[in-house]
Design a protein around this motif. Structure first.
Motif, PDB file in Angstrom:
ATOM      1  N   ARG A  68      39.008  44.098  43.352  1.00 44.60           N
ATOM      2  CA  ARG A  68      38.328  43.548  44.460  1.00 44.60           C
ATOM      3  C   ARG A  68      37.537  42.465  43.431  1.00 44.60           C
ATOM      4  N   LYS A  69      37.353  41.736  43.404  1.00 43.37           N
ATOM      5  CA  LYS A  69      35.816  40.624  43.657  1.00 43.37           C
ATOM      6  C   LYS A  69      34.468  40.883  44.127  1.00 43.37           C
ATOM      7  N   GLU A  70      33.991  41.353  42.453  1.00 40.65           N
ATOM      8  CA  GLU A  70      32.478  41.623  42.624  1.00 40.65           C
ATOM      9  C   GLU A  70      31.883  40.673  41.512  1.00 40.65           C
ATOM     10  N   CYS A  91      29.779  38.703  39.225  1.00 44.42           N
ATOM     11  CA  CYS A  91      29.340  38.884  37.706  1.00 44.42           C
ATOM     12  C   CYS A  91      27.660  39.751  37.578  1.00 44.42           C
ATOM     13  N   CYS A 138      31.751  35.147  32.874  1.00 46.87           N
ATOM     14  CA  CYS A 138      33.057  34.699  34.110  1.00 46.87           C
ATOM     15  C   CYS A 138      33.626  33.670  34.132  1.00 46.87           C
ATOM     16  N   ARG A 154      32.205  30.935  37.255  1.00 46.38           N
ATOM     17  CA  ARG A 154      32.634  31.780  38.283  1.00 46.38           C
ATOM     18  C   ARG A 154      31.903  32.496  39.224  1.00 46.38           C
ATOM     19  N   MET A 214      32.063  35.514  39.464  1.00 44.04           N
ATOM     20  CA  MET A 214      32.953  36.228  40.309  1.00 44.04           C
ATOM     21  C   MET A 214      33.330  36.880  38.961  1.00 44.04           C
ATOM     22  N   ARG A 221      37.304  40.030  38.424  1.00 45.49           N
ATOM     23  CA  ARG A 221      37.983  40.916  39.404  1.00 45.49           C
ATOM     24  C   ARG A 221      37.690  42.589  38.870  1.00 45.49           C
ATOM     25  N   GLU A 228      36.651  42.925  49.698  1.00 44.40           N
ATOM     26  CA  GLU A 228      35.386  42.125  48.717  1.00 44.40           C
ATOM     27  C   GLU A 228      34.784  41.456  48.507  1.00 44.40           C
TER      28      GLU A 228
END
Ligand SMILES: [Zn+2]
Ligand SMILES: [Zn+2]
Length: 372
Positions: free
Chosen positions: A146-148, A150, A210, A213, A215, A217, A243
């Motif tokens: 999932r996206k978290e 950064c 990151c 970005r 975020m 993964r 997410e």
């Protein structure tokens, strides 16, 4: 003459915010497009109600509507009624409040906050359970990607979370206003600033971890508690484990349950089903037989003398225990007949047959009485 926003909502000019909100909810529920598919009149009415609410629910916009400035809110053109118009944030232009209200009203998952863009997506994973795990409940480990945000830049995308400058396009507000001439006058709508995508800030130096970005993964291992009694196809929601987003609420993790079959048992809800083959001798004599339980123990019970193939016995309270209670075990008896009998065995059965009166075979007797 156009109806005032107060007339549209059917409230007095000095109505409280609560009165306005309640009038709006009542009308919106009545005219919501979902309830009137294809009905243009209802759709227009709904739009009208929403526009009125958009202005009257915001004390600033309401004040501007009540006391229009001769120049309108944004300088040229607007006057009187039109300035009230120019005060609202543009229907459908991403103004969060209308949609939030509708989400609450129609039970849209309790979404809150400004708008959907601040809520992470849901993640769906399949979880396979043994029959026993589904019956008794289990703790399972699931691995998701999932996206978290950064951690190096706190999800900002700027090096150390600090290397920003104020966005020149929107002056830091994150929103830009757009004026449009319409037959009703000048309408000003507001939208998310395209330069900074609503953050109000421009990155000066990007975060190296990151690449700006904000975020990343990540593979995440989660322990989830599966309650007793789940079934194939059931979906379990684990709130907040979907997410993640930098500023807002994480999505949910949706677990789709798949239960493997058992060699002996079948299950419906909390009830267990088992087919029990018994020999024709056990059936004829009403002997003691045993069935296994899911927990690995055994249950012993006596058959009724002469029990028929296909008879179902209920062993009360021997199903599984869920939050809704404990089920029963249903045992279907199948009478098994011997194959490949020796000459000697056949002779013994023949001798037995001669000894048994034909009417002792109930089914055969009933059939012969009805058929011949
Ligand atoms: Zn901007
Ligand atoms: Zn970063």
């Amino acid at each position: 003459m156009a109806k005032s926003f107060y007339d549209i909502l059917g409230v007095k000019k000095d109505a409280s915010q609560d009165e306005i909100k309640s009038a709006y909810r009542k009308l919106a529920r009545q005219y919501h497009p979902d309830l009137h598919p294809g009905d243009e009149a209802a759709a227009n009415k709904f739009k009208e109600i929403s526009e009125a609410y958009e202005t009257l629910s915001d004390p600033e916009k309401r004040a501007a509507y009540d006391n229009p400035s001769p120049f309108g809110d944004f300088g040229s053109g607007g006057s009187g009624f039109e300035s009230g118009f120019s005060g609202f944030g543009g229907f459908g232009g991403g103004g969060g409040s209308i949609f939030d209200s509708i989400f609450d009203m129609f039970g849209g998952g309790g979404r809150s906050g400004r708008s959907a863009e601040n809520i992470g997506d849901d993640i769906t994973v399949n979880v396979t359970l043994t029959f026993e795990e589904a019956a008794f409940g289990a703790q399972k480990e699931v691995t998701i990607t999932r996206k978290e945000p950064c951690p190096s830049c706190n999800g900002t995308g700027a090096k150390d979370g600090t290397k920003f400058k104020t966005c020149g396009t929107c002056g830091g507000s994150g929103r830009v206003k757009q004026a449009q001439e319409t037959p009703f006058g000048r309408v000003v709508s507001e939208r998310v600033c395209p330069s900074c995508r609503g953050t109000g800030k421009i990155i000066e130096e990007t975060c190296p971890d990151c690449a700006g970005r904000g975020m990343l993964r990540k593979n995440v291992k989660l322990k989830v508690n599966i309650p007793a009694g789940v079934e194939t196809g059931q979906v379990m929601t684990v709130r907040g484990e979907g997410e993640k987003v930098a500023n807002g609420r994480a999505g949910n993790l949706q677990l789709i349950i798949n239960v493997l079959p058992h060699k002996i048992f079948k299950r419906t809800g909390a009830d267990l089903y088992v087919d029990l083959p018994v020999t024709f001798i056990q059936a004829a004599l009403g002997e003691k037989v045993k069935v296994p339980t899911l927990k690995g123990t055994e249950l012993q019970f006596a058959l009724t003398e002469g029990v028929k193939s296909g008879s179902v016995l209920k062993l009360k309270g021997h199903g599984i225990t869920t939050k809704r209670g404990t089920g029963d075990m249903y045992v279907t008896v199948t009478v098994d007949l011997p194959k490949k009998l020796t000459k000697d065995q056949k002779a013994k059965i023949k001798a037995l047959e001669a000894d048994i009166k034909p009417e002792q075979f109930e089914k055969v007797r009933d059939f012969n009485k009805n058929a011949f």
